[in-house]
Design a protein around this motif. Structure first.
Motif, PDB file in Angstrom:
ATOM      1  N   GLU A 260      -4.903  -7.791 -30.456  1.00 33.04           N
ATOM      2  CA  GLU A 260      -5.795  -8.080 -31.413  1.00 33.04           C
ATOM      3  C   GLU A 260      -6.287  -6.879 -32.100  1.00 33.04           C
ATOM      4  OE1 GLU A 260      -8.536 -10.428 -29.282  1.00 33.04           O
ATOM      5  OE2 GLU A 260      -7.181 -11.806 -28.557  1.00 33.04           O
ATOM      6  N   THR A 261      -6.240  -5.997 -31.519  1.00 28.78           N
ATOM      7  CA  THR A 261      -6.796  -4.576 -32.249  1.00 28.78           C
ATOM      8  C   THR A 261      -5.637  -3.695 -32.582  1.00 28.78           C
ATOM      9  OG1 THR A 261      -8.613  -4.705 -30.527  1.00 28.78           O
ATOM     10  CG2 THR A 261      -8.081  -2.569 -31.594  1.00 28.78           C
ATOM     11  N   LYS A 262      -4.645  -3.362 -31.901  1.00 30.13           N
ATOM     12  CA  LYS A 262      -3.411  -2.656 -32.774  1.00 30.13           C
ATOM     13  C   LYS A 262      -2.420  -3.568 -33.353  1.00 30.13           C
ATOM     14  CE  LYS A 262      -1.843   0.986 -30.776  1.00 30.13           C
ATOM     15  NZ  LYS A 262      -1.307   1.864 -29.640  1.00 30.13           N
ATOM     16  N   LYS A 263      -2.659  -4.671 -33.032  1.00 28.79           N
ATOM     17  CA  LYS A 263      -1.692  -5.450 -33.686  1.00 28.79           C
ATOM     18  C   LYS A 263      -0.318  -4.964 -34.014  1.00 28.79           C
ATOM     19  CE  LYS A 263      -5.012  -7.340 -36.701  1.00 28.79           C
ATOM     20  NZ  LYS A 263      -5.584  -7.839 -38.341  1.00 28.79           N
ATOM     21  N   VAL A 264       0.346  -4.753 -32.551  1.00 26.35           N
ATOM     22  CA  VAL A 264       1.674  -4.662 -32.436  1.00 26.35           C
ATOM     23  C   VAL A 264       2.719  -5.704 -32.875  1.00 26.35           C
ATOM     24  CG1 VAL A 264       1.090  -3.070 -30.577  1.00 26.35           C
ATOM     25  CG2 VAL A 264       1.791  -5.425 -30.149  1.00 26.35           C
ATOM     26  N   PHE A 299       8.283 -14.813 -27.246  1.00 26.88           N
ATOM     27  CA  PHE A 299       8.751 -15.067 -28.496  1.00 26.88           C
ATOM     28  C   PHE A 299       7.378 -15.975 -28.862  1.00 26.88           C
ATOM     29  CE2 PHE A 299      10.660 -18.931 -30.340  1.00 26.88           C
ATOM     30  CZ  PHE A 299      11.314 -18.351 -31.629  1.00 26.88           C
ATOM     31  N   HIS A 300       6.908 -16.880 -28.213  1.00 25.06           N
ATOM     32  CA  HIS A 300       5.790 -17.732 -28.891  1.00 25.06           C
ATOM     33  C   HIS A 300       4.555 -17.077 -28.952  1.00 25.06           C
ATOM     34  CE1 HIS A 300       8.224 -21.437 -27.818  1.00 25.06           C
ATOM     35  NE2 HIS A 300       7.897 -21.728 -29.003  1.00 25.06           N
ATOM     36  N   LEU A 301       4.355 -15.967 -28.021  1.00 26.54           N
ATOM     37  CA  LEU A 301       3.132 -15.189 -28.125  1.00 26.54           C
ATOM     38  C   LEU A 301       3.097 -14.495 -29.437  1.00 26.54           C
ATOM     39  CD1 LEU A 301       0.560 -14.071 -26.480  1.00 26.54           C
ATOM     40  CD2 LEU A 301       2.098 -12.128 -25.783  1.00 26.54           C
ATOM     41  N   VAL A 302       4.247 -13.801 -29.838  1.00 28.53           N
ATOM     42  CA  VAL A 302       4.177 -12.847 -30.903  1.00 28.53           C
ATOM     43  C   VAL A 302       4.062 -13.848 -32.158  1.00 28.53           C
ATOM     44  CG1 VAL A 302       5.718 -11.425 -32.314  1.00 28.53           C
ATOM     45  CG2 VAL A 302       5.406 -11.026 -29.898  1.00 28.53           C
ATOM     46  N   ASN A 303       4.882 -14.972 -32.061  1.00 31.28           N
ATOM     47  CA  ASN A 303       4.597 -15.956 -33.442  1.00 31.28           C
ATOM     48  C   ASN A 303       3.310 -16.412 -33.565  1.00 31.28           C
ATOM     49  OD1 ASN A 303       7.411 -15.184 -34.241  1.00 31.28           O
ATOM     50  ND2 ASN A 303       7.989 -17.206 -33.430  1.00 31.28           N
ATOM     51  N   HIS A 304       2.631 -16.528 -32.539  1.00 28.07           N
ATOM     52  CA  HIS A 304       1.268 -17.166 -32.407  1.00 28.07           C
ATOM     53  C   HIS A 304       0.285 -16.203 -33.137  1.00 28.07           C
ATOM     54  CE1 HIS A 304      -2.565 -18.971 -31.381  1.00 28.07           C
ATOM     55  NE2 HIS A 304      -2.798 -17.984 -30.993  1.00 28.07           N
ATOM     56  N   GLU A 309      -2.179 -14.212 -38.420  1.00 26.62           N
ATOM     57  CA  GLU A 309      -2.608 -13.162 -39.237  1.00 26.62           C
ATOM     58  C   GLU A 309      -1.980 -13.803 -40.435  1.00 26.62           C
ATOM     59  OE1 GLU A 309      -3.496  -9.274 -40.571  1.00 26.62           O
ATOM     60  OE2 GLU A 309      -3.635 -10.137 -38.547  1.00 26.62           O
ATOM     61  N   ALA A 310      -1.047 -14.402 -40.732  1.00 29.08           N
ATOM     62  CA  ALA A 310      -0.619 -15.176 -42.174  1.00 29.08           C
ATOM     63  C   ALA A 310      -1.731 -16.041 -42.462  1.00 29.08           C
ATOM     64  CB  ALA A 310       0.708 -15.692 -41.748  1.00 29.08           C
ATOM     65  N   LYS A 311      -2.170 -16.853 -41.916  1.00 28.98           N
ATOM     66  CA  LYS A 311      -3.248 -17.978 -42.076  1.00 28.98           C
ATOM     67  C   LYS A 311      -4.509 -17.347 -42.677  1.00 28.98           C
ATOM     68  CE  LYS A 311      -4.231 -20.896 -39.305  1.00 28.98           C
ATOM     69  NZ  LYS A 311      -4.691 -21.663 -37.576  1.00 28.98           N
ATOM     70  N   SER A 312      -4.796 -15.794 -42.313  1.00 27.84           N
ATOM     71  CA  SER A 312      -5.899 -14.992 -42.556  1.00 27.84           C
ATOM     72  C   SER A 312      -5.565 -14.528 -44.100  1.00 27.84           C
ATOM     73  CB  SER A 312      -6.183 -14.100 -41.733  1.00 27.84           C
ATOM     74  OG  SER A 312      -6.978 -12.985 -42.204  1.00 27.84           O
ATOM     75  N   LEU A 313      -4.032 -14.081 -44.113  1.00 20.12           N
ATOM     76  CA  LEU A 313      -4.041 -13.596 -45.456  1.00 20.12           C
ATOM     77  C   LEU A 313      -3.659 -14.591 -46.501  1.00 20.12           C
ATOM     78  CD1 LEU A 313      -1.060 -11.187 -44.309  1.00 20.12           C
ATOM     79  CD2 LEU A 313      -3.339 -10.727 -45.191  1.00 20.12           C
ATOM     80  N   PHE A 314      -3.529 -15.882 -46.191  1.00 25.23           N
ATOM     81  CA  PHE A 314      -3.662 -16.819 -47.127  1.00 25.23           C
ATOM     82  C   PHE A 314      -4.910 -17.210 -47.653  1.00 25.23           C
ATOM     83  CE2 PHE A 314       0.564 -19.164 -45.190  1.00 25.23           C
ATOM     84  CZ  PHE A 314       1.377 -18.540 -46.200  1.00 25.23           C
ATOM     85  N   ALA A 315      -5.707 -17.227 -46.898  1.00 24.54           N
ATOM     86  CA  ALA A 315      -7.319 -17.512 -47.004  1.00 24.54           C
ATOM     87  C   ALA A 315      -7.924 -16.436 -47.818  1.00 24.54           C
ATOM     88  CB  ALA A 315      -8.285 -17.684 -45.903  1.00 24.54           C
TER      89      ALA A 315
END
Length: 358
Positions: A260-264, A299-304, A309-315
């Motif tokens: 959430e902070t470093k967004k690895v 796999f699911h954690l990273v995609n989540h 993040e993509a939803k935020s960029l869309f908005a």
């Protein structure tokens, strides 16, 4: 049939080029590219032999054999990523390459022979069958493929329960692909020793169907490999917990900070090993923590996180196109992004963006 074999040869070459040209190509991607390239060599050999084009290009005759002998070791390396995600433990060993080296050494005098000699030998094969020496060389070239099939199936038996195998179409598909390749090799060996006509074409036809099926599957489910890997990780049985000395709340805090902070997760090359190093854990410990306590695979954690993040960029950035956003959040391709987004949200990125504007 010959046209289909020629088509599959070209398709394999295109697959290989596509894998080699990918940005930030992983080791597994390079192995996959070599597999497609060597299969393309084999299919090209069949096409030249079946159409008598070897009469025009005799020096290409049988040059595919050392590459064919490498396919088995490449398959083993490729599937090793399923059982062990640490790249340092999956390197090629010299012994895995010895069949290819021996095939090249045994074929070297033939490769140095004249064009007339090669044409004469090729024509005699059509009339009298393959001599014993070359039969043994060809068997040596395909034996590693049988070994790779044994490797995959034995590890499936070791790591995956039969109930899970029956429930998972992804795991059954892996078994089908490997079994199909072994079957094609067995047919090739049978026709080689019993001088059955069109044996080479039959083997190449099987491979053609396999290559075209792989192409269609990659279009339909670009995250197939990640899904299989997730299932295998979840199926691994831990004899004893390796997290007994760790504070689980502290591990949760460390994980939240990294995500959430470093967004690895924005790093396209992030994998279980890299994330484990960030958290000062072994990959085994991190895998247990994610599956047992976070209740998500890596796999699911990273995609989540990537999809959030993509939803935020869309908005917040309606001017950015979908492909740009897919790359920004860490997905390697648009198709992979679409597949993961629809699985997580229930609608495609374009549908989600359209609904935001209402």
């Amino acid at each position: 049939m010959i046209q289909l074999i020629a088509f599959s040869a070209g398709l394999s070459f295109l697959f290989a080029i596509g894998e080699f040209l990918r940005t930030n190509a992983s080791r597994q991607t390079k192995v996959q590219g070599l597999l497609f390239l060597f299969v393309a060599f084999f299919q090209t050999h069949t096409y030249l032999a079946s159409t008598e084009l070897y009469q025009i290009y005799p020096h290409f005759y049988l040059v595919h054999l050392p590459f064919t002998a490498s396919i088995g070791s490449l398959l083993k390396q490729y599937f090793s990523e399923l059982w062990n995600e640490n790249p340092d433990k999956n390197r090629f060993s010299f012994w895995e390459l010895t069949p290819a080296i021996f095939v090249f050494i045994l074929m070297f005098p033939f490769y140095l022979s004249s064009a007339e000699t090669k044409i004469t030998i090729h024509n005699s094969y059509l009339q009298n069958g393959v001599p014993l020496k070359f039969q043994l060389i060809i068997v040596l070239a395909v034996l590693p493929i049988f070994y790779s099939a044994y490797y995959v199936f034995s590890h499936m038996v070791h790591y995956v329960r039969w109930e899970s195998f029956k429930k998972s179409a992804h795991l059954r598909l892996v078994g089908l692909v490997v079994g199909f390749g072994a079957l094609a090799s067995a047919i090739g060996v049978y026709t080689l020793f019993f001088h059955a006509k069109h044996g080479l074409e039959i083997v190449s036809f099987f491979l053609s169907c396999l290559i075209i099926s792989i192409y269609l599957l990659r279009q339909k489910s670009p995250e197939l490999w990640g899904e299989v890997q997730r299932i295998v990780i979840e199926e691994k049985k831990y004899q004893t917990s390796q997290l007994g000395s760790f504070n689980l709340e502290d591990l949760h805090n460390r994980l939240n900070f990294l995500m959430e902070t470093k967004k690895v997760y924005l790093d396209e090359t992030i994998n279980l090993v890299k994330l484990a190093k960030h958290m000062s854990l072994s990959e085994h410990q991190l895998s247990e923590f994610l599956n047992s306590y976070v209740k998500k695979s890596f796999f699911h954690l990273v995609n989540h996180y990537r999809i959030n993040e993509a939803k935020s960029l869309f908005a917040n950035h309606p001017e950015k196109n979908i492909l740009t956003i897919a790359y920004e959040v860490g997905f390697p391709s648009k198709s992979t992004f679409y597949d993961a987004f629809k699985r997580e949200i229930g609608q495609s990125p374009s549908e989600y963006r359209k609904n935001l504007k209402k």
